[in-house]
Design a protein around this motif. Sequence first.
Motif, PDB file in Angstrom:
ATOM      1  N   ASP A 103       4.772   4.693  32.789  1.00  0.00           N
ATOM      2  CA  ASP A 103       4.209   5.110  34.081  1.00  0.00           C
ATOM      3  C   ASP A 103       2.679   4.702  34.103  1.00  0.00           C
ATOM      4  O   ASP A 103       2.312   4.398  35.209  1.00  0.00           O
ATOM      5  CB  ASP A 103       4.635   6.674  34.287  1.00  0.00           C
ATOM      6  CG  ASP A 103       5.983   6.894  34.545  1.00  0.00           C
ATOM      7  OD1 ASP A 103       6.708   5.965  34.687  1.00  0.00           O
ATOM      8  OD2 ASP A 103       6.321   8.136  34.242  1.00  0.00           O
ATOM      9  N   GLU A 116      15.959  -1.600  29.989  1.00  0.00           N
ATOM     10  CA  GLU A 116      17.091  -2.570  29.842  1.00  0.00           C
ATOM     11  C   GLU A 116      17.219  -3.310  28.801  1.00  0.00           C
ATOM     12  O   GLU A 116      16.371  -4.080  28.483  1.00  0.00           O
ATOM     13  CB  GLU A 116      17.376  -3.060  31.049  1.00  0.00           C
ATOM     14  CG  GLU A 116      17.762  -2.237  32.426  1.00  0.00           C
ATOM     15  CD  GLU A 116      18.070  -2.995  33.377  1.00  0.00           C
ATOM     16  OE1 GLU A 116      18.743  -4.026  33.487  1.00  0.00           O
ATOM     17  OE2 GLU A 116      17.785  -2.393  34.958  1.00  0.00           O
ATOM     18  N   GLU A 151       3.624  -6.341  35.986  1.00  0.00           N
ATOM     19  CA  GLU A 151       4.948  -6.268  36.602  1.00  0.00           C
ATOM     20  C   GLU A 151       6.254  -5.826  35.786  1.00  0.00           C
ATOM     21  O   GLU A 151       7.343  -5.482  35.949  1.00  0.00           O
ATOM     22  CB  GLU A 151       5.348  -7.717  37.182  1.00  0.00           C
ATOM     23  CG  GLU A 151       6.511  -7.931  37.684  1.00  0.00           C
ATOM     24  CD  GLU A 151       6.686  -6.994  39.101  1.00  0.00           C
ATOM     25  OE1 GLU A 151       7.828  -6.639  39.523  1.00  0.00           O
ATOM     26  OE2 GLU A 151       5.634  -6.620  39.491  1.00  0.00           O
ATOM     27  N   ARG A 152       5.878  -6.153  34.247  1.00  0.00           N
ATOM     28  CA  ARG A 152       6.819  -6.058  33.340  1.00  0.00           C
ATOM     29  C   ARG A 152       6.360  -5.255  32.187  1.00  0.00           C
ATOM     30  O   ARG A 152       5.233  -5.465  31.624  1.00  0.00           O
ATOM     31  CB  ARG A 152       7.355  -7.404  32.918  1.00  0.00           C
ATOM     32  CG  ARG A 152       8.079  -7.487  31.835  1.00  0.00           C
ATOM     33  CD  ARG A 152       8.425  -8.929  31.458  1.00  0.00           C
ATOM     34  NE  ARG A 152       9.154  -9.000  29.997  1.00  0.00           N
ATOM     35  CZ  ARG A 152      10.332  -9.006  29.962  1.00  0.00           C
ATOM     36  NH1 ARG A 152      11.077  -8.941  31.006  1.00  0.00           N
ATOM     37  NH2 ARG A 152      10.953  -9.082  28.802  1.00  0.00           N
ATOM     38  N   VAL A 203      11.284  -2.998  30.976  1.00  0.00           N
ATOM     39  CA  VAL A 203      11.348  -2.179  32.321  1.00  0.00           C
ATOM     40  C   VAL A 203      10.420  -2.935  33.540  1.00  0.00           C
ATOM     41  O   VAL A 203       9.384  -3.233  33.061  1.00  0.00           O
ATOM     42  CB  VAL A 203      10.979  -0.871  32.139  1.00  0.00           C
ATOM     43  CG1 VAL A 203       9.486  -0.350  31.817  1.00  0.00           C
ATOM     44  CG2 VAL A 203      11.369  -0.037  33.514  1.00  0.00           C
ATOM     45  N   LEU A 204      11.016  -3.059  34.746  1.00  0.00           N
ATOM     46  CA  LEU A 204      10.075  -3.580  35.626  1.00  0.00           C
ATOM     47  C   LEU A 204       9.599  -2.715  36.640  1.00  0.00           C
ATOM     48  O   LEU A 204      10.112  -1.711  36.866  1.00  0.00           O
ATOM     49  CB  LEU A 204      10.911  -4.781  36.442  1.00  0.00           C
ATOM     50  CG  LEU A 204      11.841  -5.739  35.489  1.00  0.00           C
ATOM     51  CD1 LEU A 204      12.690  -6.667  36.438  1.00  0.00           C
ATOM     52  CD2 LEU A 204      10.632  -6.573  34.750  1.00  0.00           C
ATOM     53  N   ARG A 205       8.697  -3.162  37.227  1.00  0.00           N
ATOM     54  CA  ARG A 205       7.669  -2.241  38.183  1.00  0.00           C
ATOM     55  C   ARG A 205       8.716  -2.017  39.322  1.00  0.00           C
ATOM     56  O   ARG A 205       9.268  -3.182  39.892  1.00  0.00           O
ATOM     57  CB  ARG A 205       6.465  -2.882  38.580  1.00  0.00           C
ATOM     58  CG  ARG A 205       5.765  -2.139  39.564  1.00  0.00           C
ATOM     59  CD  ARG A 205       4.530  -2.742  40.134  1.00  0.00           C
ATOM     60  NE  ARG A 205       3.610  -3.266  39.193  1.00  0.00           N
ATOM     61  CZ  ARG A 205       2.790  -2.173  38.887  1.00  0.00           C
ATOM     62  NH1 ARG A 205       2.503  -1.205  39.501  1.00  0.00           N
ATOM     63  NH2 ARG A 205       1.632  -2.516  37.916  1.00  0.00           N
ATOM     64  N   THR A 206       8.819  -0.956  39.848  1.00  0.00           N
ATOM     65  CA  THR A 206       9.631  -0.759  41.182  1.00  0.00           C
ATOM     66  C   THR A 206       8.707  -0.660  42.333  1.00  0.00           C
ATOM     67  O   THR A 206       7.671  -0.153  42.171  1.00  0.00           O
ATOM     68  CB  THR A 206      10.225   0.601  41.240  1.00  0.00           C
ATOM     69  OG1 THR A 206       9.946   1.532  40.281  1.00  0.00           O
ATOM     70  CG2 THR A 206      11.836   0.201  40.882  1.00  0.00           C
ATOM     71  N   PRO A 207       9.008  -1.690  43.085  1.00  0.00           N
ATOM     72  CA  PRO A 207       8.233  -1.781  44.311  1.00  0.00           C
ATOM     73  C   PRO A 207       8.110  -0.609  45.206  1.00  0.00           C
ATOM     74  O   PRO A 207       8.907   0.240  45.266  1.00  0.00           O
ATOM     75  CB  PRO A 207       9.198  -2.820  45.594  1.00  0.00           C
ATOM     76  CG  PRO A 207      10.117  -3.135  44.977  1.00  0.00           C
ATOM     77  CD  PRO A 207      10.429  -2.144  43.415  1.00  0.00           C
TER      78      PRO A 207
END
Length: 178
Positions: free
Chosen positions: A119, A151, A128-129, A174-178
């Motif tokens: 976070d 994941e 982004e990752r 884990v990828l950034r959520t838009p």
Amino acid sequence: MAQDELSQAPAVVLRPVTAADLDRFEAEFAGPHGPGPYQWYGHTPALRARQALAERGLLGGDENMLSVAVGDTLVGRVEWLRRAWGRADTSSCWEIAIGLFAAHRGRGIGTRAQRQLVDYLFEHTRAERVQVCTDVDNIAEQRAVLKAGFELEGRIRRAQWRAGTWHDQLIYSVLRTP
């Protein structure tokens, strides 16, 4: 650990590292029993970490660290290191790592600390990752990162030299959520 179980886990705080924290890390992680079987790479000097602390507080570079505390009790550290999947200026991400003192493992602290670090990185960097690599036999860390929202992406064969042999690693992201 389910989301409701995470909310009942100990209050975990990430804070800047102090010189006293580095002293404690050196003492706790000095031999193979301190960091555990998946993080012991032999004796290494702490000079580089001490220089980075003096120069930039172990923040704002390609190798960074925060202390993990539960209340006022220091329980370990989290780190994030710049990694690249192509040109570093356009394709970098953060890889995170955690080291908890033996007495504080198995309580959900690592899951909370890693989630808080993700976070933090998404809030304060352009990443982004965020990724984690862990030994194929490190079941506790595999469970912790899944609970923290990572994941599984795959297996990296013979990627890490430790304890006199090569070890396969699993990579999670884990990828950034838009």
